[in-house]
Design a protein around this motif. Sequence first.
Motif, PDB file in Angstrom:
ATOM      1  N   LYS A  82       0.839  -1.204   0.000  1.00 12.80           N
ATOM      2  CA  LYS A  82       0.000   0.000   0.000  1.00 12.80           C
ATOM      3  C   LYS A  82       0.873   1.254   0.000  1.00 12.80           C
ATOM      4  N   GLU A  83       0.508   2.228  -0.833  1.00 13.61           N
ATOM      5  CA  GLU A  83       1.278   3.469  -0.914  1.00 13.61           C
ATOM      6  C   GLU A  83       1.090   4.297   0.356  1.00 13.61           C
ATOM      7  N   TYR A  84       2.218   4.669   0.987  1.00 12.69           N
ATOM      8  CA  TYR A  84       2.180   5.472   2.206  1.00 12.69           C
ATOM      9  C   TYR A  84       2.799   6.847   2.031  1.00 12.69           C
ATOM     10  N   VAL A  85       3.776   6.965   1.131  1.00 17.08           N
ATOM     11  CA  VAL A  85       4.442   8.249   0.912  1.00 17.08           C
ATOM     12  C   VAL A  85       4.524   8.489  -0.588  1.00 17.08           C
ATOM     13  N   ARG A  86       4.216   9.717  -0.991  1.00 15.95           N
ATOM     14  CA  ARG A  86       4.353  10.145  -2.386  1.00 15.95           C
ATOM     15  C   ARG A  86       4.952  11.542  -2.362  1.00 15.95           C
ATOM     16  N   GLU A  87       6.116  11.670  -2.963  1.00 13.69           N
ATOM     17  CA  GLU A  87       6.784  12.960  -3.087  1.00 13.69           C
ATOM     18  C   GLU A  87       7.111  13.157  -4.557  1.00 13.69           C
ATOM     19  N   ALA A  88       6.980  14.382  -5.035  1.00 17.74           N
ATOM     20  CA  ALA A  88       7.244  14.639  -6.449  1.00 17.74           C
ATOM     21  C   ALA A  88       8.018  15.939  -6.628  1.00 17.74           C
ATOM     22  N   ARG A  89       8.793  15.959  -7.708  1.00 18.63           N
ATOM     23  CA  ARG A  89       9.563  17.104  -8.184  1.00 18.63           C
ATOM     24  C   ARG A  89      10.625  17.540  -7.172  1.00 18.63           C
ATOM     25  N   VAL A  90      10.328  18.513  -6.340  1.00 16.29           N
ATOM     26  CA  VAL A  90      11.300  18.978  -5.338  1.00 16.29           C
ATOM     27  C   VAL A  90      10.953  18.300  -4.014  1.00 16.29           C
ATOM     28  N   VAL A  91      11.909  17.555  -3.464  1.00 22.40           N
ATOM     29  CA  VAL A  91      11.665  16.791  -2.241  1.00 22.40           C
ATOM     30  C   VAL A  91      12.650  17.257  -1.169  1.00 22.40           C
ATOM     31  N   PRO A  92      12.179  18.061  -0.210  1.00 22.82           N
ATOM     32  CA  PRO A  92      13.070  18.470   0.884  1.00 22.82           C
ATOM     33  C   PRO A  92      13.448  17.230   1.704  1.00 22.82           C
ATOM     34  N   MET A  93      14.734  17.021   1.905  1.00 21.33           N
ATOM     35  CA  MET A  93      15.210  15.785   2.514  1.00 21.33           C
ATOM     36  C   MET A  93      14.822  15.625   3.982  1.00 21.33           C
ATOM     37  N   GLU A  94      14.836  16.698   4.755  1.00 22.29           N
ATOM     38  CA  GLU A  94      14.546  16.553   6.187  1.00 22.29           C
ATOM     39  C   GLU A  94      13.108  16.080   6.434  1.00 22.29           C
ATOM     40  N   PRO A  95      12.081  16.729   5.867  1.00 18.33           N
ATOM     41  CA  PRO A  95      10.711  16.221   6.062  1.00 18.33           C
ATOM     42  C   PRO A  95      10.524  14.826   5.447  1.00 18.33           C
ATOM     43  N   PHE A  96      11.188  14.563   4.330  1.00 22.92           N
ATOM     44  CA  PHE A  96      11.109  13.237   3.706  1.00 22.92           C
ATOM     45  C   PHE A  96      11.644  12.171   4.662  1.00 22.92           C
ATOM     46  N   GLU A  97      12.804  12.435   5.244  1.00 25.36           N
ATOM     47  CA  GLU A  97      13.373  11.441   6.166  1.00 25.36           C
ATOM     48  C   GLU A  97      12.510  11.285   7.412  1.00 25.36           C
ATOM     49  N   GLU A  98      11.903  12.363   7.884  1.00 25.65           N
ATOM     50  CA  GLU A  98      11.008  12.251   9.046  1.00 25.65           C
ATOM     51  C   GLU A  98       9.849  11.302   8.750  1.00 25.65           C
ATOM     52  N   LYS A  99       9.273  11.409   7.548  1.00 25.22           N
ATOM     53  CA  LYS A  99       8.184  10.508   7.157  1.00 25.22           C
ATOM     54  C   LYS A  99       8.657   9.065   7.108  1.00 25.22           C
ATOM     55  N   ILE A 100       9.816   8.848   6.471  1.00 25.93           N
ATOM     56  CA  ILE A 100      10.361   7.497   6.350  1.00 25.93           C
ATOM     57  C   ILE A 100      10.643   6.927   7.741  1.00 25.93           C
ATOM     58  N   ASN A 101      11.255   7.733   8.592  1.00 22.74           N
ATOM     59  CA  ASN A 101      11.597   7.289   9.941  1.00 22.74           C
ATOM     60  C   ASN A 101      10.352   6.898  10.737  1.00 22.74           C
ATOM     61  N   LYS A 102       9.320   7.706  10.641  1.00 24.17           N
ATOM     62  CA  LYS A 102       8.082   7.432  11.380  1.00 24.17           C
ATOM     63  C   LYS A 102       7.448   6.113  10.910  1.00 24.17           C
ATOM     64  N   ILE A 103       7.357   5.938   9.616  1.00 24.01           N
ATOM     65  CA  ILE A 103       6.774   4.704   9.071  1.00 24.01           C
ATOM     66  C   ILE A 103       7.642   3.501   9.438  1.00 24.01           C
ATOM     67  N   TYR A 104       8.949   3.650   9.281  1.00 25.43           N
ATOM     68  CA  TYR A 104       9.884   2.565   9.555  1.00 25.43           C
ATOM     69  C   TYR A 104       9.798   2.145  11.023  1.00 25.43           C
ATOM     70  N   THR A 105       9.800   3.130  11.913  1.00 26.99           N
ATOM     71  CA  THR A 105       9.725   2.856  13.353  1.00 26.99           C
ATOM     72  C   THR A 105       8.403   2.181  13.704  1.00 26.99           C
ATOM     73  N   ASN A 106       7.303   2.696  13.168  1.00 24.61           N
ATOM     74  CA  ASN A 106       5.990   2.092  13.455  1.00 24.61           C
ATOM     75  C   ASN A 106       5.880   0.693  12.873  1.00 24.61           C
ATOM     76  N   TYR A 107       6.446   0.503  11.682  1.00 24.32           N
ATOM     77  CA  TYR A 107       6.361  -0.801  11.033  1.00 24.32           C
ATOM     78  C   TYR A 107       7.118  -1.860  11.819  1.00 24.32           C
ATOM     79  N   LEU A 108       8.304  -1.484  12.304  1.00 24.62           N
ATOM     80  CA  LEU A 108       9.143  -2.439  13.031  1.00 24.62           C
ATOM     81  C   LEU A 108       8.775  -2.535  14.501  1.00 24.62           C
ATOM     82  N   GLY A 109       8.077  -1.499  15.002  1.00 21.76           N
ATOM     83  CA  GLY A 109       7.763  -1.452  16.435  1.00 21.76           C
ATOM     84  C   GLY A 109       6.657  -2.367  16.783  1.00 21.76           C
TER      85      GLY A 109
END
Length: 109
Positions: A82-109
Amino acid sequence: MENHFNSVEEIDQWIDDKPLALLYIFGERCSVCHGLQPQVQNVIERYPKVEMKQVNVNKVPDVAGRFSIFTVPVVLLFVDGKEYVREARVVPMEPFEEKINKIYTNYLG
């Protein structure tokens, strides 16, 4: 990164097979795409359970319709298919990593 797809069917199968799959969609003559890819790669390397692959929209044009892509680059993160994150064109890295980190932590937690 040499792991490219050649068809939408390959992409769908890969997404179904991987619990955490990040798809990077780019264009051949897209300078933003080529500049963003290593930045996304660097973020994803900190999350070893996320598998990242890429597809060239010029070589697999059906990908645009399959994922409703209107511009490149596009970064899509799938969790259990299931799609959880969609970023297009200009992707600021800090907010992008925050999203990835949150999903990753919740998925593994």
